[in-house]
Design an enzyme around this catalytic site. Structure first.
Site, mmCIF file in Angstrom:
data_model
loop_
_atom_site.group_PDB
_atom_site.id
_atom_site.type_symbol
_atom_site.label_atom_id
_atom_site.label_comp_id
_atom_site.label_asym_id
_atom_site.label_seq_id
_atom_site.Cartn_x
_atom_site.Cartn_y
_atom_site.Cartn_z
ATOM 1 N N ASN A 9 0.868 -1.174 0.000
ATOM 2 C CA ASN A 9 0.000 0.000 0.000
ATOM 3 C C ASN A 9 0.907 1.226 0.000
ATOM 4 O O ASN A 9 1.527 1.534 1.018
ATOM 5 C CB ASN A 9 -0.886 -0.031 1.259
ATOM 6 C CG ASN A 9 -1.704 1.228 1.438
ATOM 7 O OD1 ASN A 9 -1.758 2.072 0.551
ATOM 8 N ND2 ASN A 9 -2.333 1.353 2.604
ATOM 9 N N LYS A 11 0.090 4.239 -0.164
ATOM 10 C CA LYS A 11 -0.532 5.406 0.469
ATOM 11 C C LYS A 11 -0.328 6.639 -0.427
ATOM 12 O O LYS A 11 -0.331 6.511 -1.646
ATOM 13 C CB LYS A 11 0.002 5.583 1.891
ATOM 14 C CG LYS A 11 -0.107 4.271 2.698
ATOM 15 C CD LYS A 11 0.161 4.429 4.157
ATOM 16 C CE LYS A 11 0.011 3.084 4.843
ATOM 17 N NZ LYS A 11 0.140 3.172 6.303
ATOM 18 N N HIS A 93 -9.280 1.017 5.382
ATOM 19 C CA HIS A 93 -7.977 1.213 6.028
ATOM 20 C C HIS A 93 -8.152 2.161 7.219
ATOM 21 O O HIS A 93 -8.962 3.096 7.172
ATOM 22 C CB HIS A 93 -6.972 1.798 5.027
ATOM 23 C CG HIS A 93 -5.567 1.765 5.544
ATOM 24 N ND1 HIS A 93 -5.105 2.692 6.464
ATOM 25 C CD2 HIS A 93 -4.546 0.912 5.315
ATOM 26 C CE1 HIS A 93 -3.842 2.399 6.759
ATOM 27 N NE2 HIS A 93 -3.487 1.326 6.072
ATOM 28 N N GLU A 95 -6.505 4.557 8.200
ATOM 29 C CA GLU A 95 -6.300 5.978 7.875
ATOM 30 C C GLU A 95 -7.555 6.568 7.228
ATOM 31 O O GLU A 95 -7.850 7.747 7.425
ATOM 32 C CB GLU A 95 -5.057 6.123 6.984
ATOM 33 C CG GLU A 95 -3.797 5.876 7.797
ATOM 34 C CD GLU A 95 -2.612 5.338 7.016
ATOM 35 O OE1 GLU A 95 -2.612 5.399 5.775
ATOM 36 O OE2 GLU A 95 -1.673 4.831 7.675
ATOM 37 N N GLU A 163 -4.637 -4.942 10.809
ATOM 38 C CA GLU A 163 -3.598 -3.929 10.986
ATOM 39 C C GLU A 163 -3.829 -3.186 12.299
ATOM 40 O O GLU A 163 -4.658 -2.255 12.345
ATOM 41 C CB GLU A 163 -3.637 -2.922 9.829
ATOM 42 C CG GLU A 163 -3.381 -3.529 8.471
ATOM 43 C CD GLU A 163 -2.901 -2.477 7.474
ATOM 44 O OE1 GLU A 163 -1.857 -2.717 6.852
ATOM 45 O OE2 GLU A 163 -3.541 -1.421 7.333
ATOM 46 N N GLY A 169 3.387 2.175 10.685
ATOM 47 C CA GLY A 169 4.361 3.242 10.501
ATOM 48 C C GLY A 169 5.145 3.610 11.747
ATOM 49 O O GLY A 169 5.804 4.645 11.785
ATOM 50 N N SER A 208 4.212 -2.255 10.174
ATOM 51 C CA SER A 208 5.667 -2.315 10.347
ATOM 52 C C SER A 208 6.286 -3.657 9.936
ATOM 53 O O SER A 208 7.247 -4.122 10.557
ATOM 54 C CB SER A 208 6.047 -1.962 11.794
ATOM 55 O OG SER A 208 5.656 -0.623 12.100
ATOM 56 N N GLY A 230 5.279 1.342 4.324
ATOM 57 C CA GLY A 230 6.587 1.933 4.036
ATOM 58 C C GLY A 230 7.547 1.015 3.291
ATOM 59 O O GLY A 230 8.205 1.443 2.327
HETATM 60 P P1 13P Z 1 3.562 0.265 7.499
HETATM 61 O O1 13P Z 1 4.033 -1.008 6.847
HETATM 62 O O2 13P Z 1 4.259 1.483 6.964
HETATM 63 O O3 13P Z 1 3.545 0.153 8.983
HETATM 64 O O4 13P Z 1 2.019 0.472 7.036
HETATM 65 C C1 13P Z 1 1.130 -0.582 7.178
HETATM 66 C C2 13P Z 1 -0.130 -0.206 6.488
HETATM 67 O O5 13P Z 1 -0.861 0.652 6.933
HETATM 68 C C3 13P Z 1 -0.439 -0.883 5.224
HETATM 69 O O6 13P Z 1 -1.735 -0.628 4.820
#
Ligand code: 13P
Length: 248
Positions: A9, A11, A93, A95, A163, A169, A208, A230
């Site tokens: 992802n 983002k 998600h 977010e 998640e 993150g 992560s 990330g």
């Molecule tokens: P990270 O791998 O950056 O922690 O993000 C996870 C995520 O939100 C994937 O949708």
């Protein structure tokens, strides 16, 4: 059997030059023995799909509107994602839930819109740090599953991503036992509600995930892959995670 899936992802990251990472990924992993998905920002979806068309890498969107078209300035529909070459859409998600106030009911409506476009919905669930510290993780995730997955979900049209919000993150990851407990509970609930379709649904862990922890996470029962933020932006890192899933 649930299929293994390494999903990235991106983002709100990446402009045209980031497509070079896709070329590097394909060069390093021309024939992965697990499914691989990348969900770039919508501005890159069509260009990325053109590049991955002849490869084993699937592309997808990070969200969609519940409607197929109409007066919804700034939104995109699942049909548009399909038209741009995508085959998956992430919905719910954390977010989106936090930044845009999306509820479980909104997520379920979007998941149906994804199915209507003949795409696969990646439905995300996960608890906040406060909820975990209050001992509410299982209840929170169970509520999100019940409210966000529409009737009719199968292993062919739905992927679940667990998640934990506090692990996204942050570099913080639940213990392997904690991941195992949540994934086992998710599997049990999916099987109870959807029968063999629930057994077939892939359950991804997200938060992560890196090449250095992927082997351990993929060894946990009922972890069928990862949803990676990330570390999906760089071919080397995401490639390392794909390799770990191939070994699992
Ligand atoms: P990270 O791998 O950056 O922690 O993000 C996870 C995520 O939100 C994937 O949708």
């Amino acid at each position: 059997m649930a299929r293994k899936l390494a999903a990235g992802n991106w983002k709100m990251n990446g402009t045209g030059e980031a497509l070079g990472e896709i070329d590097a990924l394909v060069a390093a992993h021309p024939a992965p023995i697990c499914d691989v998905l990348i969900c770039p920002p919508s501005t890159l979806l069509s260009r990325m799909s053109d590049r991955t068309n002849a490869t084993k890498i699937a592309t997808g969107g990070q969200d969609c509107h519940a409607n197929s078209n109409g007066a919804h300035t700034g939104d995109i529909s699942a049909q548009m994602i399909a038209d741009a070459g995508g085959s998956f859409v992430i919905v719910g998600h954390s977010e989106r839930r936090a930044d845009h106030g999306e509820t479980d009911a909104d997520v379920a409506t979007k998941a149906k819109a994804v199915w209507d476009a003949n795409l696969i919905a990646v439905i995300c669930v996960g608890e906040t740090l406060a909820e975990r510290e209050a001992g509410q993780t299982i209840d929170v995730v169970a509520g999100q599953l019940a409210g966000s997955i529409p009737d009719g979900a199968t292993g062919a049209n739905t992927v679940i991503a667990y998640e934990p919000v506090w692990a996204i993150g942050t570099g913080k990851v639940p213990t392997l036992d904690e991941i195992a407990a949540v994934h086992a509970d998710i599997r049990a609930r999916l099987s109870q509600r959807f029968g063999s379709h629930g057994t077939d649904m892939s359950i991804l862990y997200g938060g992560s995930v890196k090449p250095s922890n992927a082997d351990d996470i993929f060894a946990v029962p009922d972890v069928d892959g990862a949803l990676v933020g990330g570390a999906s932006l760089k071919a080397d890192d995401f490639g390392g995670i794909i390799s770990a899933l191939e070994r699992a």
